[in-house]
Design a protein around this motif. Structure first.
Motif, PDB file in Angstrom:
ATOM      1  N   ASP A  21       0.621  -1.277  -0.166  1.00  0.00           N
ATOM      2  CA  ASP A  21       0.125  -0.057   0.045  1.00  0.00           C
ATOM      3  C   ASP A  21       0.958   1.232  -0.124  1.00  0.00           C
ATOM      4  N   VAL A  22       2.336   1.214   0.241  1.00  0.00           N
ATOM      5  CA  VAL A  22       3.006   2.301   0.296  1.00  0.00           C
ATOM      6  C   VAL A  22       4.174   2.479  -0.659  1.00  0.00           C
ATOM      7  N   ALA A  23       4.610   0.967  -1.116  1.00  0.00           N
ATOM      8  CA  ALA A  23       6.002   1.020  -2.152  1.00  0.00           C
ATOM      9  C   ALA A  23       5.397   0.085  -3.030  1.00  0.00           C
ATOM     10  N   THR A  24       5.872   0.217  -4.479  1.00  0.00           N
ATOM     11  CA  THR A  24       5.526  -0.861  -5.552  1.00  0.00           C
ATOM     12  C   THR A  24       6.690  -1.638  -5.786  1.00  0.00           C
ATOM     13  N   PHE A  25       6.599  -2.604  -6.672  1.00  0.00           N
ATOM     14  CA  PHE A  25       7.649  -3.399  -6.800  1.00  0.00           C
ATOM     15  C   PHE A  25       8.988  -2.497  -7.366  1.00  0.00           C
ATOM     16  N   GLY A  26       8.694  -1.545  -8.312  1.00  0.00           N
ATOM     17  CA  GLY A  26       9.711  -0.845  -8.622  1.00  0.00           C
ATOM     18  C   GLY A  26      10.584  -0.152  -7.731  1.00  0.00           C
ATOM     19  N   ASP A  27       9.788   0.416  -6.530  1.00  0.00           N
ATOM     20  CA  ASP A  27      10.399   0.978  -5.537  1.00  0.00           C
ATOM     21  C   ASP A  27      11.282  -0.124  -4.567  1.00  0.00           C
ATOM     22  N   ARG A  28      10.864  -1.190  -4.292  1.00  0.00           N
ATOM     23  CA  ARG A  28      11.367  -2.142  -3.891  1.00  0.00           C
ATOM     24  C   ARG A  28      12.628  -2.500  -4.709  1.00  0.00           C
ATOM     25  N   LEU A  29      12.734  -2.900  -5.701  1.00  0.00           N
ATOM     26  CA  LEU A  29      13.633  -3.303  -6.737  1.00  0.00           C
ATOM     27  C   LEU A  29      14.928  -2.192  -6.701  1.00  0.00           C
ATOM     28  N   THR A  30      14.387  -0.823  -6.687  1.00  0.00           N
ATOM     29  CA  THR A  30      15.358   0.143  -6.685  1.00  0.00           C
ATOM     30  C   THR A  30      16.078   0.275  -5.449  1.00  0.00           C
ATOM     31  N   HIS A  31      15.261   0.154  -4.362  1.00  0.00           N
ATOM     32  CA  HIS A  31      16.190   0.339  -2.986  1.00  0.00           C
ATOM     33  C   HIS A  31      17.175  -1.272  -2.859  1.00  0.00           C
ATOM     34  N   ALA A  32      16.558  -2.249  -3.186  1.00  0.00           N
ATOM     35  CA  ALA A  32      17.365  -3.367  -3.170  1.00  0.00           C
ATOM     36  C   ALA A  32      18.830  -3.190  -4.072  1.00  0.00           C
ATOM     37  N   ARG A  33      18.517  -2.549  -5.194  1.00  0.00           N
ATOM     38  CA  ARG A  33      19.643  -2.476  -6.243  1.00  0.00           C
ATOM     39  C   ARG A  33      20.604  -1.499  -5.488  1.00  0.00           C
ATOM     40  N   GLU A  34      20.256  -0.449  -5.193  1.00  0.00           N
ATOM     41  CA  GLU A  34      21.038   0.540  -4.246  1.00  0.00           C
ATOM     42  C   GLU A  34      21.736   0.250  -3.032  1.00  0.00           C
ATOM     43  N   ALA A  35      21.069  -0.804  -2.104  1.00  0.00           N
ATOM     44  CA  ALA A  35      21.575  -1.224  -1.158  1.00  0.00           C
ATOM     45  C   ALA A  35      22.587  -2.191  -1.539  1.00  0.00           C
ATOM     46  N   ALA A  36      22.674  -2.706  -2.556  1.00  0.00           N
ATOM     47  CA  ALA A  36      23.665  -3.880  -2.980  1.00  0.00           C
ATOM     48  C   ALA A  36      24.601  -3.304  -3.760  1.00  0.00           C
ATOM     49  N   MET A  69      13.105 -12.629 -11.869  1.00  0.00           N
ATOM     50  CA  MET A  69      12.967 -12.361 -10.673  1.00  0.00           C
ATOM     51  C   MET A  69      13.760 -13.067  -9.526  1.00  0.00           C
ATOM     52  N   GLN A  70      13.996 -14.504  -9.887  1.00  0.00           N
ATOM     53  CA  GLN A  70      14.844 -15.575  -9.022  1.00  0.00           C
ATOM     54  C   GLN A  70      16.004 -14.899  -9.199  1.00  0.00           C
ATOM     55  N   MET A  71      16.634 -14.694 -10.339  1.00  0.00           N
ATOM     56  CA  MET A  71      18.109 -14.263 -10.433  1.00  0.00           C
ATOM     57  C   MET A  71      18.309 -12.993  -9.597  1.00  0.00           C
ATOM     58  N   MET A  72      17.346 -11.899  -9.655  1.00  0.00           N
ATOM     59  CA  MET A  72      17.146 -10.781  -9.094  1.00  0.00           C
ATOM     60  C   MET A  72      17.423 -10.846  -7.567  1.00  0.00           C
ATOM     61  N   SER A  73      16.431 -11.578  -7.046  1.00  0.00           N
ATOM     62  CA  SER A  73      16.585 -11.683  -5.619  1.00  0.00           C
ATOM     63  C   SER A  73      17.927 -12.350  -5.310  1.00  0.00           C
ATOM     64  N   GLY A  74      18.411 -13.162  -5.937  1.00  0.00           N
ATOM     65  CA  GLY A  74      19.962 -13.686  -5.528  1.00  0.00           C
ATOM     66  C   GLY A  74      20.824 -12.658  -5.423  1.00  0.00           C
ATOM     67  N   LEU A  75      20.953 -12.089  -6.654  1.00  0.00           N
ATOM     68  CA  LEU A  75      21.975 -10.962  -6.988  1.00  0.00           C
ATOM     69  C   LEU A  75      21.766  -9.581  -6.021  1.00  0.00           C
ATOM     70  N   LEU A  76      20.521  -9.418  -5.378  1.00  0.00           N
ATOM     71  CA  LEU A  76      20.316  -8.475  -4.777  1.00  0.00           C
ATOM     72  C   LEU A  76      20.391  -8.768  -3.138  1.00  0.00           C
ATOM     73  N   GLY A  77      20.365 -10.130  -2.965  1.00  0.00           N
ATOM     74  CA  GLY A  77      20.631 -10.550  -1.715  1.00  0.00           C
ATOM     75  C   GLY A  77      19.332 -10.237  -0.455  1.00  0.00           C
ATOM     76  N   VAL A  78      18.073 -10.449  -1.330  1.00  0.00           N
ATOM     77  CA  VAL A  78      16.667 -10.120  -0.815  1.00  0.00           C
ATOM     78  C   VAL A  78      15.918 -11.356  -0.961  1.00  0.00           C
ATOM     79  N   SER A  79      14.884 -11.604  -0.318  1.00  0.00           N
ATOM     80  CA  SER A  79      14.131 -12.911  -0.506  1.00  0.00           C
ATOM     81  C   SER A  79      13.226 -12.599  -1.642  1.00  0.00           C
ATOM     82  N   LEU A  80      12.711 -13.471  -2.214  1.00  0.00           N
ATOM     83  CA  LEU A  80      11.669 -13.282  -3.546  1.00  0.00           C
ATOM     84  C   LEU A  80      10.520 -12.753  -2.873  1.00  0.00           C
ATOM     85  N   ARG A  81      10.126 -13.186  -1.624  1.00  0.00           N
ATOM     86  CA  ARG A  81       8.947 -12.901  -0.890  1.00  0.00           C
ATOM     87  C   ARG A  81       8.922 -11.161  -0.919  1.00  0.00           C
TER      88      ARG A  81
END
Length: 141
Positions: A21-36, A69-81
């Motif tokens: 309700d606050v962040a979109t998939f794109g927001d989470r992807l951006t955050h995880a990419r930057e954190a990595a 998505m599966q590759m992304m979660s591994g590369l970014l070190g976050v769960s797919l969920r």
């Protein structure tokens, strides 16, 4: 989004920021990419896609395929969920302490590549098993 802090209370608030309700998939992807510590181009290169496609994902203008998505979660070190829904404990969200050390990043990259290889092998095994079952079922031994 909320500022990134280091105390426990802020970490809990930060985990709540990434709900659907606050962040979109794109927001989470951006955050995880930057954190990595990855650039858009760097993530695209590691996923084997073009930079504009990653930009479209981050802008919520396109959605990645399941294997991406599966590759992304591994590369970014976050769960797919977490990547898909923003749900999960704070251990499932990306760290906010900056990029990972080079050796750790290299190990995560190796794990992501191995995951892709295992998934490809599993697919090939399934196809072969299907062909074998079809052959055995038709009596063509």
């Amino acid at each position: 989004m909320a500022e990134h802090g280091t105390d426990e209370g802020t970490m809990r608030e930060e985990a709540l920021v990434f709900t659907d309700d606050v962040a979109t998939f794109g927001d989470r992807l951006t955050h995880a990419r930057e954190a990595a510590g990855l650039s858009v181009a760097g993530l695209a290169r590691r996923l084997g896609v073009r930079r504009p496609l990653v930009e479209a994902w981050e802008a919520d203008q396109a959605e990645p395929r399941a294997n991406q998505m599966q590759m992304m979660s591994g590369l970014l070190g976050v769960s797919l969920r977490w990547l898909l829904t923003g749900e999960g404990g704070q251990e499932e969200a990306p760290a906010t302490g900056g990029p990972l050390p080079g050796e750790t990043r290299a190990m995560l990259d190796d794990l992501a590549r191995m995951r892709v290889e295992v998934l490809a092998l599993a697919g090939r095994m399934g196809e072969l098993e299907g062909r074998l079952r079809a052959r055995m079922g038709t009596g063509g031994r």
